[in-house]
Design a protein around this motif. Structure first.
Motif, PDB file in Angstrom:
ATOM      1  N   GLU A  53       0.836  -1.202   0.000  1.00 48.31           N
ATOM      2  CA  GLU A  53       0.000   0.000   0.000  1.00 48.31           C
ATOM      3  C   GLU A  53       0.873   1.256   0.000  1.00 48.31           C
ATOM      4  OE1 GLU A  53      -2.793  -0.069   3.231  1.00 48.31           O
ATOM      5  OE2 GLU A  53      -3.766  -1.886   2.511  1.00 48.31           O
ATOM      6  N   GLY A  54       1.964   1.204   0.733  1.00 49.03           N
ATOM      7  CA  GLY A  54       2.876   2.341   0.782  1.00 49.03           C
ATOM      8  C   GLY A  54       3.507   2.616  -0.576  1.00 49.03           C
ATOM      9  N   ARG A  55       3.938   1.556  -1.262  1.00 48.28           N
ATOM     10  CA  ARG A  55       4.522   1.729  -2.602  1.00 48.28           C
ATOM     11  C   ARG A  55       3.492   2.308  -3.569  1.00 48.28           C
ATOM     12  NH1 ARG A  55       6.895  -3.069  -1.161  1.00 48.28           N
ATOM     13  NH2 ARG A  55       5.336  -4.321  -2.254  1.00 48.28           N
ATOM     14  N   ALA A  56       2.267   1.786  -3.521  1.00 44.62           N
ATOM     15  CA  ALA A  56       1.210   2.297  -4.397  1.00 44.62           C
ATOM     16  C   ALA A  56       0.901   3.763  -4.075  1.00 44.62           C
ATOM     17  CB  ALA A  56      -0.051   1.443  -4.256  1.00 44.62           C
ATOM     18  N   GLY A  57       0.884   4.086  -2.793  1.00 47.17           N
ATOM     19  CA  GLY A  57       0.629   5.473  -2.379  1.00 47.17           C
ATOM     20  C   GLY A  57       1.717   6.412  -2.872  1.00 47.17           C
ATOM     21  N   LYS A  58       2.963   5.985  -2.777  1.00 45.31           N
ATOM     22  CA  LYS A  58       4.079   6.822  -3.244  1.00 45.31           C
ATOM     23  C   LYS A  58       4.015   7.024  -4.750  1.00 45.31           C
ATOM     24  CE  LYS A  58       7.212   5.732   0.522  1.00 45.31           C
ATOM     25  NZ  LYS A  58       8.437   5.041   0.933  1.00 45.31           N
ATOM     26  N   ALA A  59       3.625   5.986  -5.487  1.00 49.01           N
ATOM     27  CA  ALA A  59       3.490   6.117  -6.939  1.00 49.01           C
ATOM     28  C   ALA A  59       2.366   7.089  -7.285  1.00 49.01           C
ATOM     29  CB  ALA A  59       3.227   4.745  -7.568  1.00 49.01           C
ATOM     30  N   GLU A  60       1.261   7.005  -6.545  1.00 46.47           N
ATOM     31  CA  GLU A  60       0.149   7.925  -6.795  1.00 46.47           C
ATOM     32  C   GLU A  60       0.545   9.355  -6.452  1.00 46.47           C
ATOM     33  OE1 GLU A  60      -4.592   8.562  -5.787  1.00 46.47           O
ATOM     34  OE2 GLU A  60      -3.606   6.732  -5.078  1.00 46.47           O
ATOM     35  N   ILE A  61       1.300   9.528  -5.382  1.00 41.38           N
ATOM     36  CA  ILE A  61       1.776  10.864  -5.011  1.00 41.38           C
ATOM     37  C   ILE A  61       2.628  11.449  -6.127  1.00 41.38           C
ATOM     38  CG2 ILE A  61       3.427  12.068  -3.499  1.00 41.38           C
ATOM     39  CD1 ILE A  61       2.220  10.423  -1.163  1.00 41.38           C
ATOM     40  N   ALA A  62       3.520  10.653  -6.693  1.00 40.30           N
ATOM     41  CA  ALA A  62       4.363  11.131  -7.794  1.00 40.30           C
ATOM     42  C   ALA A  62       3.506  11.534  -8.993  1.00 40.30           C
ATOM     43  CB  ALA A  62       5.369  10.059  -8.187  1.00 40.30           C
ATOM     44  N   ALA A  63       2.484  10.738  -9.301  1.00 38.13           N
ATOM     45  CA  ALA A  63       1.605  11.041 -10.428  1.00 38.13           C
ATOM     46  C   ALA A  63       0.808  12.316 -10.163  1.00 38.13           C
ATOM     47  CB  ALA A  63       0.670   9.862 -10.694  1.00 38.13           C
ATOM     48  N   ILE A  64       0.356  12.500  -8.932  1.00 38.00           N
ATOM     49  CA  ILE A  64      -0.401  13.710  -8.582  1.00 38.00           C
ATOM     50  C   ILE A  64       0.489  14.937  -8.665  1.00 38.00           C
ATOM     51  CG2 ILE A  64      -1.557  14.922  -6.683  1.00 38.00           C
ATOM     52  CD1 ILE A  64      -2.695  12.142  -5.850  1.00 38.00           C
ATOM     53  N   ARG A  65       1.700  14.833  -8.165  1.00 40.10           N
ATOM     54  CA  ARG A  65       2.621  15.983  -8.237  1.00 40.10           C
ATOM     55  C   ARG A  65       2.922  16.345  -9.690  1.00 40.10           C
ATOM     56  NH1 ARG A  65       6.206  14.241  -3.106  1.00 40.10           N
ATOM     57  NH2 ARG A  65       4.947  15.329  -1.558  1.00 40.10           N
ATOM     58  N   ALA A  66       3.065  15.332 -10.534  1.00 42.12           N
ATOM     59  CA  ALA A  66       3.297  15.595 -11.956  1.00 42.12           C
ATOM     60  C   ALA A  66       2.081  16.287 -12.578  1.00 42.12           C
ATOM     61  CB  ALA A  66       3.612  14.292 -12.693  1.00 42.12           C
ATOM     62  N   ALA A  67       0.872  15.867 -12.171  1.00 42.70           N
ATOM     63  CA  ALA A  67      -0.341  16.505 -12.680  1.00 42.70           C
ATOM     64  C   ALA A  67      -0.422  17.953 -12.206  1.00 42.70           C
ATOM     65  CB  ALA A  67      -1.580  15.725 -12.230  1.00 42.70           C
ATOM     66  N   LEU A  68      -0.063  18.201 -10.951  1.00 37.89           N
ATOM     67  CA  LEU A  68      -0.058  19.574 -10.445  1.00 37.89           C
ATOM     68  C   LEU A  68       0.966  20.430 -11.192  1.00 37.89           C
ATOM     69  CD1 LEU A  68      -0.478  18.834  -6.628  1.00 37.89           C
ATOM     70  CD2 LEU A  68      -2.163  19.944  -8.133  1.00 37.89           C
ATOM     71  N   ASP A  69       2.100  19.828 -11.538  1.00 36.95           N
ATOM     72  CA  ASP A  69       3.093  20.543 -12.350  1.00 36.95           C
ATOM     73  C   ASP A  69       2.514  20.893 -13.723  1.00 36.95           C
ATOM     74  OD1 ASP A  69       4.982  20.405 -10.321  1.00 36.95           O
ATOM     75  OD2 ASP A  69       6.083  18.727 -11.223  1.00 36.95           O
ATOM     76  N   ARG A  70       1.768  19.942 -14.322  1.00 41.02           N
ATOM     77  CA  ARG A  70       1.147  20.209 -15.629  1.00 41.02           C
ATOM     78  C   ARG A  70       0.106  21.327 -15.520  1.00 41.02           C
ATOM     79  NH1 ARG A  70       1.433  14.710 -15.619  1.00 41.02           N
ATOM     80  NH2 ARG A  70      -0.808  14.380 -15.377  1.00 41.02           N
ATOM     81  N   ILE A  71      -0.591  21.394 -14.393  1.00 38.98           N
ATOM     82  CA  ILE A  71      -1.539  22.486 -14.184  1.00 38.98           C
ATOM     83  C   ILE A  71      -0.785  23.815 -14.183  1.00 38.98           C
ATOM     84  CG2 ILE A  71      -3.041  23.593 -12.465  1.00 38.98           C
ATOM     85  CD1 ILE A  71      -4.084  20.757 -11.775  1.00 38.98           C
ATOM     86  N   GLU A  72       0.313  23.864 -13.448  1.00 34.29           N
ATOM     87  CA  GLU A  72       1.103  25.104 -13.375  1.00 34.29           C
ATOM     88  C   GLU A  72       1.672  25.490 -14.738  1.00 34.29           C
ATOM     89  OE1 GLU A  72       1.273  27.143 -10.710  1.00 34.29           O
ATOM     90  OE2 GLU A  72      -0.158  25.724  -9.864  1.00 34.29           O
ATOM     91  N   GLU A  73       2.047  24.487 -15.536  1.00 32.51           N
ATOM     92  CA  GLU A  73       2.612  24.737 -16.868  1.00 32.51           C
ATOM     93  C   GLU A  73       1.544  25.088 -17.896  1.00 32.51           C
ATOM     94  OE1 GLU A  73       4.488  21.044 -17.746  1.00 32.51           O
ATOM     95  OE2 GLU A  73       6.060  21.311 -16.244  1.00 32.51           O
ATOM     96  N   GLY A  74       0.286  24.791 -17.562  1.00 32.79           N
ATOM     97  CA  GLY A  74      -0.793  25.053 -18.500  1.00 32.79           C
ATOM     98  C   GLY A  74      -1.047  23.922 -19.486  1.00 32.79           C
ATOM     99  N   SER A  75      -0.464  22.749 -19.215  1.00 32.91           N
ATOM    100  CA  SER A  75      -0.641  21.624 -20.141  1.00 32.91           C
ATOM    101  C   SER A  75      -1.519  20.516 -19.564  1.00 32.91           C
ATOM    102  CB  SER A  75       0.727  21.050 -20.530  1.00 32.91           C
ATOM    103  OG  SER A  75       1.407  20.541 -19.391  1.00 32.91           O
ATOM    104  N   TYR A  76      -2.123  20.749 -18.403  1.00 32.45           N
ATOM    105  CA  TYR A  76      -2.975  19.733 -17.789  1.00 32.45           C
ATOM    106  C   TYR A  76      -4.165  19.437 -18.704  1.00 32.45           C
ATOM    107  CZ  TYR A  76      -6.065  17.320 -14.565  1.00 32.45           C
ATOM    108  OH  TYR A  76      -6.890  16.389 -13.984  1.00 32.45           O
ATOM    109  N   GLY A  77      -4.490  18.162 -18.826  1.00 28.13           N
ATOM    110  CA  GLY A  77      -5.609  17.756 -19.663  1.00 28.13           C
ATOM    111  C   GLY A  77      -5.210  17.432 -21.088  1.00 28.13           C
ATOM    112  N   GLU A  78      -3.931  17.617 -21.389  1.00 30.27           N
ATOM    113  CA  GLU A  78      -3.397  17.257 -22.697  1.00 30.27           C
ATOM    114  C   GLU A  78      -2.548  16.001 -22.534  1.00 30.27           C
ATOM    115  OE1 GLU A  78      -1.061  20.544 -24.081  1.00 30.27           O
ATOM    116  OE2 GLU A  78      -2.718  21.951 -23.838  1.00 30.27           O
ATOM    117  N   CYS A  79      -2.719  15.056 -23.422  1.00 27.31           N
ATOM    118  CA  CYS A  79      -1.940  13.824 -23.366  1.00 27.31           C
ATOM    119  C   CYS A  79      -0.463  14.133 -23.589  1.00 27.31           C
ATOM    120  CB  CYS A  79      -2.446  12.844 -24.434  1.00 27.31           C
ATOM    121  SG  CYS A  79      -1.521  11.293 -24.496  1.00 27.31           S
TER     122      CYS A  79
END
Length: 109
Positions: A53-79
């Motif tokens: 569960e911890g490994r899965a949580g850490k992977a999800e955290i990394a994915a969420i942080r990357a999504a937040l970065d895409r929001i800041e960059e203005g590319s969120y929602g684009e493949c």
């Protein structure tokens, strides 16, 4: 249609919840110190589940942080693979996904 600020708040809330969960998992793992062999065996099985569960949580955290970065960059929602828009329904299910459905399918092959 969910606006970007709502999506950001959703991602940040999930990130906070995962942080709490990972701290709870860490505390639980640290508490397992039984001297009884049978209890120790049960604790070890539990530890393996918690570690997963911890490994899965850490992977999800990394994915969420990357999504937040895409929001800041203005590319969120684009493949990130093909550049096409990710369907709103897909983002509703996986708000941190960097891939449209087609590219995600192609990566699984």
């Amino acid at each position: 249609m969910t606006n970007i600020q709502e999506r950001k708040a959703q991602l940040e809330a999930r990130l906070a919840a995962l942080d709490v969960k990972l701290h709870e998992i860490g505390a639980e793992l640290d508490s397992h110190q039984s001297r009884d062999w049978e209890e120790l065996a049960v604790e070890r099985e539990t530890d393996e589940v918690l570690e997963g569960e911890g490994r899965a949580g850490k992977a999800e955290i990394a994915a969420i942080r990357a999504a937040l970065d895409r929001i800041e960059e203005g590319s969120y929602g684009e493949c990130v693979q093909c550049g096409e828009d990710i369907a709103e329904a897909r983002l509703d299910l996986l708000p941190y996904t960097p891939f449209c459905a087609q590219c995600a399918r192609n990566l699984q092959r």
